[in-house]
Enzyme design. Structure first.
Site, PDB file in Angstrom:
ATOM      1  N   SER A   1      27.965   4.158 -41.278  1.00  0.00           N
ATOM      2  CA  SER A   1      29.396   4.093 -41.609  1.00  0.00           C
ATOM      3  C   SER A   1      29.973   2.879 -40.893  1.00  0.00           C
ATOM      4  CB  SER A   1      30.100   5.360 -41.089  1.00  0.00           C
ATOM      5  OG  SER A   1      31.506   5.211 -41.133  1.00  0.00           O
TER       6      SER A   1
ATOM      7  N   TYR B   1      32.814  11.498 -34.593  1.00  0.00           N
ATOM      8  CA  TYR B   1      32.095  11.090 -35.817  1.00  0.00           C
ATOM      9  C   TYR B   1      31.441   9.725 -35.593  1.00  0.00           C
ATOM     10  CZ  TYR B   1      31.504   9.618 -40.748  1.00  0.00           C
ATOM     11  OH  TYR B   1      31.005   9.164 -41.945  1.00  0.00           O
TER      12      TYR B   1
HETATM   13  P1  NAI Z   1      30.185  14.171 -49.660  1.00  0.00           P
HETATM   14  O1  NAI Z   1      30.796  15.219 -48.804  1.00  0.00           O
HETATM   15  O2  NAI Z   1      30.436  14.202 -51.119  1.00  0.00           O
HETATM   16  O3  NAI Z   1      28.600  14.094 -49.452  1.00  0.00           O
HETATM   17  C1  NAI Z   1      27.914  14.638 -48.369  1.00  0.00           C
HETATM   18  C2  NAI Z   1      26.911  15.643 -48.905  1.00  0.00           C
HETATM   19  O4  NAI Z   1      26.088  16.114 -47.822  1.00  0.00           O
HETATM   20  C3  NAI Z   1      27.601  16.876 -49.524  1.00  0.00           C
HETATM   21  O5  NAI Z   1      27.003  17.187 -50.757  1.00  0.00           O
HETATM   22  C4  NAI Z   1      27.320  17.950 -48.488  1.00  0.00           C
HETATM   23  O6  NAI Z   1      27.308  19.237 -49.015  1.00  0.00           O
HETATM   24  C5  NAI Z   1      25.960  17.499 -47.968  1.00  0.00           C
HETATM   25  N1  NAI Z   1      25.627  18.109 -46.678  1.00  0.00           N
HETATM   26  C6  NAI Z   1      26.411  18.238 -45.590  1.00  0.00           C
HETATM   27  N2  NAI Z   1      25.766  18.900 -44.629  1.00  0.00           N
HETATM   28  C7  NAI Z   1      24.531  19.192 -45.105  1.00  0.00           C
HETATM   29  C8  NAI Z   1      23.405  19.873 -44.584  1.00  0.00           C
HETATM   30  N3  NAI Z   1      23.420  20.413 -43.354  1.00  0.00           N
HETATM   31  N4  NAI Z   1      22.299  19.964 -45.358  1.00  0.00           N
HETATM   32  C9  NAI Z   1      22.270  19.446 -46.594  1.00  0.00           C
HETATM   33  N5  NAI Z   1      23.309  18.801 -47.147  1.00  0.00           N
HETATM   34  C10 NAI Z   1      24.432  18.690 -46.418  1.00  0.00           C
HETATM   35  O7  NAI Z   1      30.693  12.789 -49.047  1.00  0.00           O
HETATM   36  P2  NAI Z   1      30.094  11.298 -49.176  1.00  0.00           P
HETATM   37  O8  NAI Z   1      31.215  10.391 -48.897  1.00  0.00           O
HETATM   38  O9  NAI Z   1      29.346  11.129 -50.428  1.00  0.00           O
HETATM   39  O10 NAI Z   1      29.119  11.231 -47.909  1.00  0.00           O
HETATM   40  C11 NAI Z   1      27.785  10.747 -47.972  1.00  0.00           C
HETATM   41  C12 NAI Z   1      27.450  10.049 -46.674  1.00  0.00           C
HETATM   42  O11 NAI Z   1      28.218   8.851 -46.559  1.00  0.00           O
HETATM   43  C13 NAI Z   1      27.733  10.857 -45.408  1.00  0.00           C
HETATM   44  O12 NAI Z   1      26.650  10.692 -44.503  1.00  0.00           O
HETATM   45  C14 NAI Z   1      28.991  10.221 -44.864  1.00  0.00           C
HETATM   46  O13 NAI Z   1      29.104  10.390 -43.466  1.00  0.00           O
HETATM   47  C15 NAI Z   1      28.780   8.777 -45.275  1.00  0.00           C
HETATM   48  N6  NAI Z   1      30.004   7.990 -45.315  1.00  0.00           N
HETATM   49  C16 NAI Z   1      31.044   8.332 -46.139  1.00  0.00           C
HETATM   50  C17 NAI Z   1      32.201   7.594 -46.124  1.00  0.00           C
HETATM   51  C18 NAI Z   1      33.383   7.946 -46.980  1.00  0.00           C
HETATM   52  O14 NAI Z   1      34.495   7.457 -46.707  1.00  0.00           O
HETATM   53  N7  NAI Z   1      33.230   8.732 -48.032  1.00  0.00           N
HETATM   54  C19 NAI Z   1      32.362   6.418 -45.252  1.00  0.00           C
HETATM   55  C20 NAI Z   1      31.209   6.123 -44.447  1.00  0.00           C
HETATM   56  C21 NAI Z   1      30.090   6.899 -44.487  1.00  0.00           C
END
Ligand code: NAI
Length: 254
Positions: free
Chosen positions: A143, A156
């Protein structure tokens, strides 16, 4: 990218799903993992609809915080598809905005368990398999909070700085063994993970505040991040390892 198999953790939503759609459209067999069975099944249908070249799409119910389950998941993928060419360690959570002194220890612990330990378990068993193959490409989701400080998000940011450190160090360990390990550092992207900041319920952030933090004065969309992930995974990035690619509308250029 034909005849290749990819794992995307947390791939049923957001950036992970968008990456799955992109890879499947290029003929890659894609396994998405996650904790939500129904959402996973819906995502599989959506991804199958764009898949080309006989790519197969699977959902594996998996929580990345269980090392035993992660190990079993990698074994299951190899049993069905014979190999694991690409992995996107994308599952992650962001559960609080607060200064560190006022943050909730149990919320930080949950982020450590998912964002650091969960990613560590996944990468550990992916690398073990890829070493057997002599080839593999991994992208870890860091991130902008894994590179710069982030107001109200110190806990975070701590977990995402850990992701960057693990990524760069592992890249060095395996650079001469056919493995490439990179990270992507997105700016704020409209997905579920920042829903609370966008729906007005978070006193520390709202969409205007978050947009103004980015020189482009807007948030990103998942496809813009998926483009970078897909490039790093592919042979087009064959001389790239240990790199954390910022896709952030200029955020880290400041
Ligand atoms: P999102 O919430 O749609 O995706 C994250 C996914 O990980 C979800 O489907 C969630 O259910 C799953 N997840 C969470 N804990 C879990 C576990 N213990 N086991 C299996 N699956 C699990 O959000 P997004 O934005 O697509 O996030 C994806 C990645 O990108 C994350 O690592 C997030 O930290 C990172 N990120 C997101 C940013 C944003 O602004 N959206 C910015 C920078 C990084």
């Amino acid at each position: 990218m034909m005849n290749q198999t990819a794992l995307i953790t947390g791939g049923a939503s957001g950036i992970g799903k968008e990456t799955a759609l992109k890879l499947a459209s290029r003929g890659v067999t894609v396994v998405i993992s996650g904790r939500r069975e129904e959402l996973g099944a819906e995502a599989v249908k959506e991804i199958e609809a764009v898949a080309t070249g006989g790519a197969r799409i699977r959902f594996i119910h998996n929580d990345v915080t269980s090392e035993a389950d992660v190990k079993a998941m990698i074994e299951q993928i190899v049993a069905e598809f014979g190999r694991l060419d690409m992995a996107v360690n994308n599952a992650g959570i962001s559960n609080e905005t607060a200064s560190v002194d006022l943050s909730d220890s149990s919320k930080f612990q949950a982020m450590v368990e998912t964002n650091i330990l969960g990613l560590y378990y996944c990468q550990k068993y992916e690398v073990q398999q890829m070493l057997k193959q002599g080839k593999g490409s991994i992208v870890n989701l860091a991130s902008i909070a894994g590179i710069n400080g982030m107001p109200w998000a110190g806990t975070y940011a701590a977990t995402k700085h850990a992701v960057a450190g693990l990524t760069k160090s592992s890249a060095l360990d395996h650079a001469a063994q056919g493995l490439r390990i990179n990270g992507v550092a997105p700016g704020a992207v409209k997905t579920d993970i920042i829903a609370a900041q966008l729906d007005g319920s978070d006193p520390n952030y709202n969409e205007d505040v978050i947009s103004a933090m980015h020189p482009m004065n807007r948030l990103g969309v998942p496809g813009e991040i998926a483009n970078g992930i897909a490039w790093l995974l592919s042979d087009e990035a064959s001389f790239v390892t240990g790199h954390i690619l910022t896709i952030d509308g200029g955020f880290t250029a400041k």
